[in-house]
Every structure is written in structure tokens, then in C-alpha cells.
Write an enzyme that holds these catalytic residues in place. Structure first.
Site, PDB file in Angstrom:
ATOM      1  N   CYS A 143       0.485   4.383  10.315  1.00 36.98           N
ATOM      2  CA  CYS A 143      -0.303   4.010   9.225  1.00 36.98           C
ATOM      3  C   CYS A 143      -1.246   4.551   8.759  1.00 36.98           C
ATOM      4  CB  CYS A 143      -0.413   2.553   9.535  1.00 36.98           C
ATOM      5  SG  CYS A 143      -1.733   2.317  10.940  1.00 36.98           S
TER       6      CYS A 143
ATOM      7  N   CYS B  45      -3.556  -1.159  14.247  1.00 36.28           N
ATOM      8  CA  CYS B  45      -4.063  -2.382  14.426  1.00 36.28           C
ATOM      9  C   CYS B  45      -2.400  -3.289  14.533  1.00 36.28           C
ATOM     10  CB  CYS B  45      -4.674  -3.277  13.316  1.00 36.28           C
ATOM     11  SG  CYS B  45      -3.607  -3.622  11.986  1.00 36.28           S
TER      12      CYS B  45
ATOM     13  N   CYS C  43      -8.779   1.875   6.188  1.00 39.25           N
ATOM     14  CA  CYS C  43      -8.165   0.468   6.365  1.00 39.25           C
ATOM     15  C   CYS C  43      -9.411  -0.208   7.331  1.00 39.25           C
ATOM     16  CB  CYS C  43      -7.131   0.477   7.281  1.00 39.25           C
ATOM     17  SG  CYS C  43      -6.350  -0.994   7.325  1.00 39.25           S
TER      18      CYS C  43
ATOM     19  N   CYS D  19       2.185  -2.281   9.886  1.00 41.68           N
ATOM     20  CA  CYS D  19       2.405  -1.503   8.608  1.00 41.68           C
ATOM     21  C   CYS D  19       3.623  -0.422   8.816  1.00 41.68           C
ATOM     22  CB  CYS D  19       1.283  -0.928   7.753  1.00 41.68           C
ATOM     23  SG  CYS D  19       0.317  -2.379   7.342  1.00 41.68           S
TER      24      CYS D  19
ATOM     25  N   ARG E  79      -2.050   1.067  -4.858  1.00 43.41           N
ATOM     26  CA  ARG E  79      -0.711   1.248  -4.666  1.00 43.41           C
ATOM     27  C   ARG E  79       0.181   1.016  -5.709  1.00 43.41           C
ATOM     28  NH1 ARG E  79       0.121  -2.808  -0.337  1.00 43.41           N
ATOM     29  NH2 ARG E  79      -0.598  -1.266   1.013  1.00 43.41           N
TER      30      ARG E  79
ATOM     31  N   ARG F 271       6.554  -7.582  -3.346  1.00 44.09           N
ATOM     32  CA  ARG F 271       6.035  -6.362  -3.487  1.00 44.09           C
ATOM     33  C   ARG F 271       7.075  -5.506  -3.612  1.00 44.09           C
ATOM     34  NH1 ARG F 271       1.205  -5.891   1.301  1.00 44.09           N
ATOM     35  NH2 ARG F 271       0.179  -7.793   0.894  1.00 44.09           N
TER      36      ARG F 271
ATOM     37  N   LYS G 159       2.422 -12.195   1.607  1.00 51.94           N
ATOM     38  CA  LYS G 159       3.312 -11.328   1.087  1.00 51.94           C
ATOM     39  C   LYS G 159       4.451 -11.540   1.315  1.00 51.94           C
ATOM     40  CE  LYS G 159       2.150  -8.211   5.047  1.00 51.94           C
ATOM     41  NZ  LYS G 159       1.437  -7.030   5.722  1.00 51.94           N
TER      42      LYS G 159
ATOM     43  N   LYS H 233       8.419  -9.207   1.140  1.00 51.47           N
ATOM     44  CA  LYS H 233       9.220  -8.025   1.133  1.00 51.47           C
ATOM     45  C   LYS H 233      10.606  -7.940   0.870  1.00 51.47           C
ATOM     46  CE  LYS H 233       5.072  -5.854   3.493  1.00 51.47           C
ATOM     47  NZ  LYS H 233       4.527  -5.006   4.678  1.00 51.47           N
TER      48      LYS H 233
END
Length: 574
Positions: free
Chosen positions: A427, A472, A433, A476, A73, A142, A207, A209
Site C-alpha cells: 500500500c 496498517c 496516508c 489495502c 482516485r 467502489r 465501503k 467492493k
């Protein structure tokens, strides 16, 4: 660190500032994978170890190792790329990846299918055009997002400037990335010199953001993220300052009601000169207050739920040395992209394209990757990746309008008639994934075709309705802020959520569980029918299903799971 902390925390602490044994693992030719601890560390370098799940059964029968490869990424603050950078990423995808590029919901590019032996070559090619992947994944800040088209106005210029300033300020200071991937030399005794003034040895609990929004467009979904800045303009269109939002996040776990998505709170207002200081303070408070024992409870949204917004604000103000003012009024109108041509302040124009689920590729029906390569070769104005997985050809001179438009149209890159498809996101999910429970990117286009047939029957084809799908519950593609949200529950089965606000300010609510394709269509078709007949003037679909009692309006935090009233199983449409 004691055993009560999560395994990931111990891995980070022992990593020597994100080095681990990655350098040694790259030289290990007997496997396409890396050891489990390094698979956690490599995320901080912008990569995930994955395997092709479509190939698992056959390879298992042949007693072969899984088809391991890495997803890389790239870090692209605000989604702004030069044409040369686009061409370089396109070449890398074809030389070292699976031949495609994936535009993400965080305004960046993912490259899939890079095998271990090609990682260093790939990252060197990316570095050659002044890009990198450091901190694009992992327990760290990120890619920083902002409204697209920074040339459109003074406010948009300010938004990209702020996004870049925050991104640069919150970068990790460890030289591990350059040492491992770009053959940078490690300074003798350098271990003592490495200091992470913001993150420390264990970085963040999870994470993090950051986004920057410019009303009336909420294309970044500002309420879905840990930290957000909402531009407040003055009478001349300049920036008067920023409303600061904290505590948004989309992930949860099926069947665990102590996990939930959350929309961010508006914490206060700050001047531009204080915005980066506020960002650092928010990050360090979360570093120190966040849960390092239970990763499912480690995001900033839970810290604020546990401690309270007032206590969190007071600590941020103390650390930043800044007193936040009361929030200023603002209004959003949508979270979607403005397709087609728009005029910039500089006399040039911008063309917003539709890239279904962000997958840039050539197919028998449309050579989209080749078309974009052609445009990049003739165009100096650059590209903008949108937060909705689409792409903007920016700063097109008048003389190039017709040719750029022709190439895009021939490659089916212009916006579709379907309002549902225009406002769709998915996603990646299967096959790459490892967390996916169901299909998403590969399935949503077929579902949209089926739903478009029902919408057409009710005269709703062109109506803008937001639909998002994930394989899931980690969220995302931000499904919990979609008017129609579909979240994978198992192979071919999805939970259906309804009732989010069109402007991204309210989450949706669970409407039906465990639906297959026919069940999804059967559940939505009667709602489309009544919406067409009974909606009020300018009423959005998400508001309609609440007003008519199909779902309750979602409050924040744990209220997401409250007041769910599931209807009887729908009868499939024949």
C-alpha cells in the site's frame, strides 16, 4: 437519526445528497484543508484530504498549517483505459499532482498531491476524457474490478461487460459531483427531485467492493471482497453463468479480536441476465442490515457472520426475485499476473509489465513514466491496470512488438527474475496516508532485496512466493491473503503472517509480532532453508509452513485470531 448512530451516519444524512458545504469550502483560501464533515463527504466524490507527514515536524516548529493536499482516485471499471485517457492522467499528474501516478490494487489510478485550489481544474481535465472519480471512495460501491485482458477470450469479454454493467447500475444518482466540480447548474427545486433508489440518504454503512473473476486466474482476489462473480464457462468457452460470492473483507484493528479479515462465501449460482439484479439486492440488504452504530463492525462480512449465510441468501433472493442455484465447480491456480507477451483472440498481443508497488514515475535509474508516455503516444490499443498494481500494454499489432518491447526493457518495466518481487504488493502508507503506522511502499523494495539474498542462498530466487505489505491493519494490499504478509504495527515494526493459499482461497495466520527489518529476515531465512530442503513436489510456500507445523491453517472469520502459537524471538542473521 438518533445519537446512537455513528457521527458519519449523521453527516451523510444531513449532506443534502453529498453536497454538504463543499462548494463553499473550495472558495475558502485561508486554508488548504476543508472542514471535518466535508472531509468525510469528499470521499464519496473520490478524494481524500491528506497531508505530507514527512513535513509535519518542520511545519509544526514554524507554526505553519500542515501541508494539505488531496488524493484523487479515478473510477475505471475493470482497469481499462484508452491510450488517450492514459496520456490525460499522466498530464494531470504532472500539472496538478506530485508528478507521479499510482496504480492501485483496485485497478485504478490515484493522483497524489493535488492542492485544493487545483481540484476543479483537475477533475475537469479528467472529465474531458470521459473519466471521473465519483464513488471511488466512501460508503458506497467502489471501482468494480475484473480479470484483465478482456480481449483474450469470450469469458473475459463477458467479465468486463458485467463489471461495467454493475458499476453503472450502482452509481449514485445525486448531481452533486457535476454541480460542485464541473460547474453544472443546480436545478431549482432539485432537492425534491434527488432520489437515491438504491442507497437512500445515508448510502451504505461502510465501503463496498465488487469483483469479477475468470478461472483459472484469481488475480482479482475474489474472496477478499464484499461481492464477487466467478465465471462458469460452457463447453464452447462461453459463459454459462456466475457463482456469486459474498462477505469478504480485509480490514481489522490491532488488538481487537472482534475485528478480523474474512474470505467470502460462495452463496450460489446465477444466470448472466440476473447478475445485476443480484448485485442490487446484495447492496440493499447490506444497506438495511449493516451496522450503522459501530463502523468497525459495519462491513458486509460482519452482517453475514451475525445473520448467517442462509438468512442473507434468502433475503437477497426475495429482493431480486431470483432463486440461486447450487454453486458450480471451479478452480483457481494463482492470484498473480502473467508477465510478458500473451496472444489475444483478435490476433494482437498483450505485454504485461512489472510496476513496482504501482508507482509510475521517472527516477535516475529508470524513466518509466516517460517510457509509458512514449508508448501511449504511438499505440492505439490501450492499457489495462491489473489488480496486482501492474500494467498491460494491450492489443499491440505485430509490427509494433519490437519497439514496444525495447522501450519497456530500457525502462526496466519487464518482470524481474525474483519470484518474490514478481508477486509483491504494498500500500502507499507514509508519507500521505493518515492511517499508516509504518512504511510500506517506500520500504518493501529494500526488504525484498534483503530477502532475495537469502532466497538465492537456498536456490529459491525464481520461485513464486506471494508477499504483501501494508502500513496498517486495514489491509489495502490484501496482506492477509499473502503467503508472507507484513502489517505495520509501529515505526519500523511489523507483524508477520504466514500460510495463505497461493490461489487466494485461504487466509494466513500470525507467526511473529513486532519485528524490525533484521527480525523479519531472521524469521524468514530458516523457513526458506527448510522449504528448499523439505518441500514436496509442487508444494507452495504457504502450504509448506502449515504442513510442517509453523502455523495453523486459518479458517474463516474470527478463526483468523485462533490457534496462534508465536515462536521464540528469532536470532538476527549476521
Amino acid at each position: 437519526m438518533t445519537d446512537e448512530f455513528s457521527r458519519n451516519e449523521r453527516i451523510k444524512e444531513a449532506s443534502d445528497y453529498l453536497r454538504g458545504t463543499l462548494a463553499d469550502g473550495l472558495r475558502e483560501e485561508i486554508t488548504g484543508a476543508i472542514i471535518e464533515d466535508d472531509a468525510q463527504l469528499v470521499k464519496f466524490h473520490g478524494m481524500y484530504l491528506q497531508d505530507d507527514r514527512d513535513l509535519r515536524p518542520e511545519r509544526a516548529r514554524k507554526k505553519m498549517e500542515k501541508a494539505f493536499a488531496f488524493m484523487i482516485r479515478v473510477r475505471i471499471p475493470g482497469g481499462v483505459l484508452t491510450s488517450q485517457q492514459w496520456l490525460a492522467l499522466d498530464q494531470v499528474a504532472r500539472d496538478y499532482g506530485n508528478g507521479t501516478m499510482r496504480l492501485t490494487t483496485r485497478q485504478t489510478v490515484q493522483l497524489h498531491g493535488v492542492i485544493k485550489s487545483n481540484l476543479k481544474a483537475t477533475l475537469k481535465k479528467i472529465d474531458a476524457v470521459v473519466l471521473n472519480s465519483i464513488a471511488a471512495c466512501g460508503d458506497i460501491n467502489r471501482n468494480v474490478m475484473c480479470n484483465v485482458l478482456p480481449e483474450q477470450s469470450h469469458a473475459h469479454n463477458a467479465s468486463i461487460d458485467l463489471a461495467r454493467a454493475i458499476s453503472d447500475h450502482l452509481l449514485p444518482r445525486t448531481p452533486a459531483y457535476r454541480e460542485i466540480w464541473l460547474d453544472g447548474e443546480r436545478i431549482a427545486g432539485g432537492e425534491e427531485e434527488v432520489v437515491e433508489p438504491i442507497y437512500g440518504k445515508t448510502y451504505l454503512p461502510r465501503k463496498f467492493k465488487v469483483v469479477v473473476a475468470v478461472p483459472p486466474s484469481n488475480d482479482v482476489d475474489v474472496f477478499a471482497h464484499d461481492l464477487g462473480y466467478i465465471a462458469i464457462t460452457d463447453d464452447k468457452g462461453g459463459i454459462a453463468g456466475w457463482n456469486v460470492t459474498v462477505g469478504g473483507g480485509m480490514g481489522m484493528t490491532h488488538g481487537e479480536e472482534d475485528t478480523y479479515p474474512r474470505t467470502a462465501d460462495v452463496m450460489g449460482f446465477c444466470a448472466t441476465k440476473d447478475a445485476v439484479k443480484i448485485a442490487e439486492a446484495v447492496v440493499t440488504v447490506q444497506r438495511d442490515w449493516g451496522d450503522r452504530k459501530n463502523r468497525k463492525h459495519a462491513r458486509l462480512k460482519y452482517t453475514i457472520e451475525d445473520r448467517g449465510l442462509d438468512a442473507f441468501r434468502a433475503e437477497v433472493e426475495r429482493r431480486a426475485g431470483v432463486k440461486l442455484s447450487a454453486p458450480k465447480p471451479f478452480a483457481f491456480t494463482s492470484t498473480g499476473d502473467r508477465y510478458g507477451w500473451s496472444q489475444g483472440d483478435n490476433g494482437h498481443s498483450h505485454l504485461t509489465l512489472f510496476v513496482q508497488n504501482g508507482r509510475v514515475k521517472d527516477s535516475p535509474d529508470a524513466a518509466q513514466q516517460s517510457a509509458l508516455r512514449t508508448i501511449a503516444g504511438m499505440h492505439d490499443g490501450g492499457f489495462r491496470i491489473t489488480p496486482n498494481q501492474n500494467l498491460i500494454i494491450a492489443n499491440v499489432p505485430t509490427d509494433n512488438h519490437n519497439e514496444v518491447h525495447r522501450i519497456a526493457e530500457e525502462a526496466s518495466l519487464l518482470a524481474p527474475w525474483s519470484g518474490l518481487r514478481r508477486n509483491s504488493m504494498a500500500c502507499v502508507a507514509l508519507p500521505t496516508c493518515g492511517l499508516a503506522l509504518a512504511e510500506s511502499e517506500r520500504y518493501l523494495p529494500d526488504l525484498l532485496t534483503a530477502l532475495d539474498e537469502r532466497l538465492a542462498a537456498h536456490g529459491l530466487s525464481a520461485d513464486d512466493i506471494i508477499i504483501r505489505m501494508t502500513g496498517c491493519p486495514n489491509g489495502c494490499a490484501r496482506p492477509y491473503l499473502a503467503e508472507i504478509g507484513l502489517v505495520g504495527k509501529g515505526p519500523g515494526r511489523y507483524n508477520l503472517y504466514l500460510g495463505a493459499a497461493f490461489d487466494g482461497s485461504r487466509m494466513n495466520k500470525l507467526y511473529a509480532e513486532d519485528l524490525d527489518h533484521a527480525g523479519i529476515v531472521a524469521a524468514l531465512d530458516p523457513l526458506f532453508a527448510t522449504y528448499a530442503k523439505e518441500r514436496q513436489k509442487s508444494e507452495r510456500f504457504g502450504d509448506f509452513v502449515i504442513r510442517t507445523g509453523h502455523v495453523a491453517a486459518s479458517g474463516n472469520g474470527a478463526d483468523f485470531h485462533a490457534n496462534v502459537r508465536l515462536p521464540p524471538a528469532p536470532v538476527p542473521v549476521r
